[in-house]
Design a protein around this motif. Sequence first.
Motif, PDB file in Angstrom:
ATOM      1  N   PRO A 134       0.830  -1.220   0.000  1.00 37.17           N
ATOM      2  CA  PRO A 134       0.000   0.000   0.000  1.00 37.17           C
ATOM      3  C   PRO A 134       0.856   1.258   0.000  1.00 37.17           C
ATOM      4  O   PRO A 134       1.992   1.257   0.486  1.00 37.17           O
ATOM      5  N   LEU A 135       0.312   2.320  -0.533  1.00 40.90           N
ATOM      6  CA  LEU A 135       1.045   3.567  -0.702  1.00 40.90           C
ATOM      7  C   LEU A 135       1.011   4.413   0.563  1.00 40.90           C
ATOM      8  O   LEU A 135      -0.052   4.662   1.130  1.00 40.90           O
ATOM      9  N   MET A 136       2.191   4.856   0.991  1.00 40.17           N
ATOM     10  CA  MET A 136       2.326   5.892   2.011  1.00 40.17           C
ATOM     11  C   MET A 136       2.963   7.092   1.326  1.00 40.17           C
ATOM     12  O   MET A 136       4.113   7.047   0.903  1.00 40.17           O
ATOM     13  N   LEU A 137       2.195   8.168   1.166  1.00 39.11           N
ATOM     14  CA  LEU A 137       2.655   9.361   0.464  1.00 39.11           C
ATOM     15  C   LEU A 137       2.998  10.436   1.483  1.00 39.11           C
ATOM     16  O   LEU A 137       2.170  10.805   2.314  1.00 39.11           O
ATOM     17  N   CYS A 138       4.229  10.963   1.418  1.00 41.12           N
ATOM     18  CA  CYS A 138       4.746  11.889   2.420  1.00 41.12           C
ATOM     19  C   CYS A 138       5.000  13.259   1.797  1.00 41.12           C
ATOM     20  O   CYS A 138       5.778  13.380   0.839  1.00 41.12           O
ATOM     21  N   LEU A 139       4.358  14.295   2.345  1.00 41.15           N
ATOM     22  CA  LEU A 139       4.441  15.649   1.812  1.00 41.15           C
ATOM     23  C   LEU A 139       5.232  16.541   2.767  1.00 41.15           C
ATOM     24  O   LEU A 139       4.871  16.671   3.942  1.00 41.15           O
ATOM     25  N   HIS A 140       6.270  17.180   2.249  1.00 47.55           N
ATOM     26  CA  HIS A 140       7.167  17.996   3.081  1.00 47.55           C
ATOM     27  C   HIS A 140       6.661  19.417   3.223  1.00 47.55           C
ATOM     28  O   HIS A 140       5.673  19.831   2.619  1.00 47.55           O
ATOM     29  N   GLY A 141       7.379  20.201   4.037  1.00 48.62           N
ATOM     30  CA  GLY A 141       7.029  21.602   4.265  1.00 48.62           C
ATOM     31  C   GLY A 141       8.092  22.553   3.759  1.00 48.62           C
ATOM     32  O   GLY A 141       8.914  22.208   2.910  1.00 48.62           O
ATOM     33  N   PHE A 142       8.082  23.766   4.302  1.00 44.38           N
ATOM     34  CA  PHE A 142       9.019  24.838   3.929  1.00 44.38           C
ATOM     35  C   PHE A 142       9.992  25.070   5.090  1.00 44.38           C
ATOM     36  O   PHE A 142       9.576  25.104   6.244  1.00 44.38           O
ATOM     37  N   PRO A 143      11.283  25.245   4.809  1.00 42.13           N
ATOM     38  CA  PRO A 143      11.981  25.195   3.520  1.00 42.13           C
ATOM     39  C   PRO A 143      12.681  23.845   3.364  1.00 42.13           C
ATOM     40  O   PRO A 143      13.875  23.709   3.617  1.00 42.13           O
ATOM     41  N   GLU A 144      11.951  22.848   2.955  1.00 39.72           N
ATOM     42  CA  GLU A 144      12.457  21.481   2.934  1.00 39.72           C
ATOM     43  C   GLU A 144      12.379  20.886   1.529  1.00 39.72           C
ATOM     44  O   GLU A 144      12.303  21.586   0.531  1.00 39.72           O
ATOM     45  N   CYS A 145      12.390  19.574   1.488  1.00 35.41           N
ATOM     46  CA  CYS A 145      12.233  18.807   0.248  1.00 35.41           C
ATOM     47  C   CYS A 145      11.917  17.378   0.663  1.00 35.41           C
ATOM     48  O   CYS A 145      11.671  17.112   1.848  1.00 35.41           O
ATOM     49  N   TRP A 146      11.937  16.458  -0.269  1.00 35.27           N
ATOM     50  CA  TRP A 146      11.633  15.067   0.043  1.00 35.27           C
ATOM     51  C   TRP A 146      12.515  14.516   1.149  1.00 35.27           C
ATOM     52  O   TRP A 146      12.105  13.618   1.912  1.00 35.27           O
ATOM     53  N   TYR A 147      13.723  15.059   1.292  1.00 38.88           N
ATOM     54  CA  TYR A 147      14.728  14.520   2.209  1.00 38.88           C
ATOM     55  C   TYR A 147      14.296  14.609   3.667  1.00 38.88           C
ATOM     56  O   TYR A 147      14.834  13.895   4.508  1.00 38.88           O
ATOM     57  N   SER A 148      13.333  15.448   3.984  1.00 43.16           N
ATOM     58  CA  SER A 148      12.881  15.560   5.371  1.00 43.16           C
ATOM     59  C   SER A 148      12.202  14.277   5.858  1.00 43.16           C
ATOM     60  O   SER A 148      12.006  14.090   7.057  1.00 43.16           O
ATOM     61  N   TRP A 149      11.865  13.367   4.926  1.00 37.76           N
ATOM     62  CA  TRP A 149      11.233  12.100   5.277  1.00 37.76           C
ATOM     63  C   TRP A 149      12.222  10.934   5.235  1.00 37.76           C
ATOM     64  O   TRP A 149      11.825   9.772   5.127  1.00 37.76           O
ATOM     65  N   ARG A 150      13.512  11.229   5.324  1.00 36.54           N
ATOM     66  CA  ARG A 150      14.539  10.180   5.202  1.00 36.54           C
ATOM     67  C   ARG A 150      14.367   9.075   6.244  1.00 36.54           C
ATOM     68  O   ARG A 150      14.588   7.886   5.943  1.00 36.54           O
ATOM     69  N   HIS A 151      13.983   9.414   7.463  1.00 43.07           N
ATOM     70  CA  HIS A 151      13.819   8.395   8.503  1.00 43.07           C
ATOM     71  C   HIS A 151      12.603   7.517   8.230  1.00 43.07           C
ATOM     72  O   HIS A 151      12.650   6.295   8.430  1.00 43.07           O
ATOM     73  N   GLN A 152      11.523   8.117   7.769  1.00 47.79           N
ATOM     74  CA  GLN A 152      10.314   7.348   7.477  1.00 47.79           C
ATOM     75  C   GLN A 152      10.489   6.462   6.242  1.00 47.79           C
ATOM     76  O   GLN A 152       9.930   5.355   6.179  1.00 47.79           O
TER      77      GLN A 152
END
Length: 351
Positions: A83-101
């Motif tokens: 199943p899909l887990m879609l992770c949306l970042h904030g400011f001033p970030e990018c996809w990398y803020s979800w590296r642990h998840q």
Amino acid sequence: MSLARMIQSAMVWLVASFYGSIMLVIMTLSAIRRGPRAFFGYKVRQDRPKCLDDPDLGTHGYVRLESSGLRFHYVAAGERDKPLMLCLHGFPECWYSWRHQLKEFRNSYRVVAPDLRGYGETESPQPFGYRGWPNFSMPHLTNDVRELIAALGYSSCTLVAHDWGGMVAWNFAIDHPDLVDKLIVMNIPHPGIFAKYLTTHFSQFRRSWYMFLFQLPWLPETLVKSFDFEMITDTFKGKEMGCRCSDAITDEDIEAFKYTFARPGANISGAINYYRASRKTPPRSYRGMKVTCPTLMIWGDQDGALEVGLTEGTDKFVPDFTLKVVPGASHWVQQDQPEVVIGIMRDWLKE
């Protein structure tokens, strides 16, 4: 435009001009003290930080959305049949803020962390700069999520989001309940709460100064880029807003976020236009703002931008609501205390 809306717009511009005047003085004094060359001397980063290509975080991919024509960049971990887990970042970030998840949940989900519209390797719609703010209104942002889910080959997802990504996620869950199985938001209030709270709590109004400053043309872009994007360093490691765990954000992590805005061809205005569009478009009605899916809110109680009080009353909009406050964590809760946040997520998802 109604009279009330005209008065509201005038007040926003008045407050924005006030903060802009203060910031102009501060920026001028800083440029004099440290030198104009240092102030304007940000560097375009030609080389990617190695952490952005860490294979343990997943594989990079691209997809072009049909309605906008924009090419979206994402990093995905886990098998496609999960199943899909879609992770949306904030400011001033990018996809990398979800590296642990990305590393933690890859065994149970297809975890996908995209760069949002105008960030990183995802394209920004034209026109660039201040005039492009209409392309960052909430309907555009939620439609991006809708098309992303379909383009990735799914009919629904577990939606995980933080900060600006969280505001998009709230609105998406309201408008597209059939596409969200479960919702996890971090340090961002329900849209039905934030506007009222802002007008009734002066302490939060004062903390939100940057939201008004970002309404102005060119000045926010100059501020963010000054002293080689020093604002990004202060955001993640500074005394007021930074992570409370000293080792949560490394120097390489900072470079990864700076690369988002300083890579060749980067457009810093795209990220700032999220704020501009939010204040220039009419607010949605409180009616019909229910979120029907099970929802978990995680909140770091040492958030320097958003008060814990913004969590109160969320259950009026979300019948199936769970709140978990992380003591000692900053606004960047999923990066500040990743083990705690992952544990909360894992236990709640099992339920």
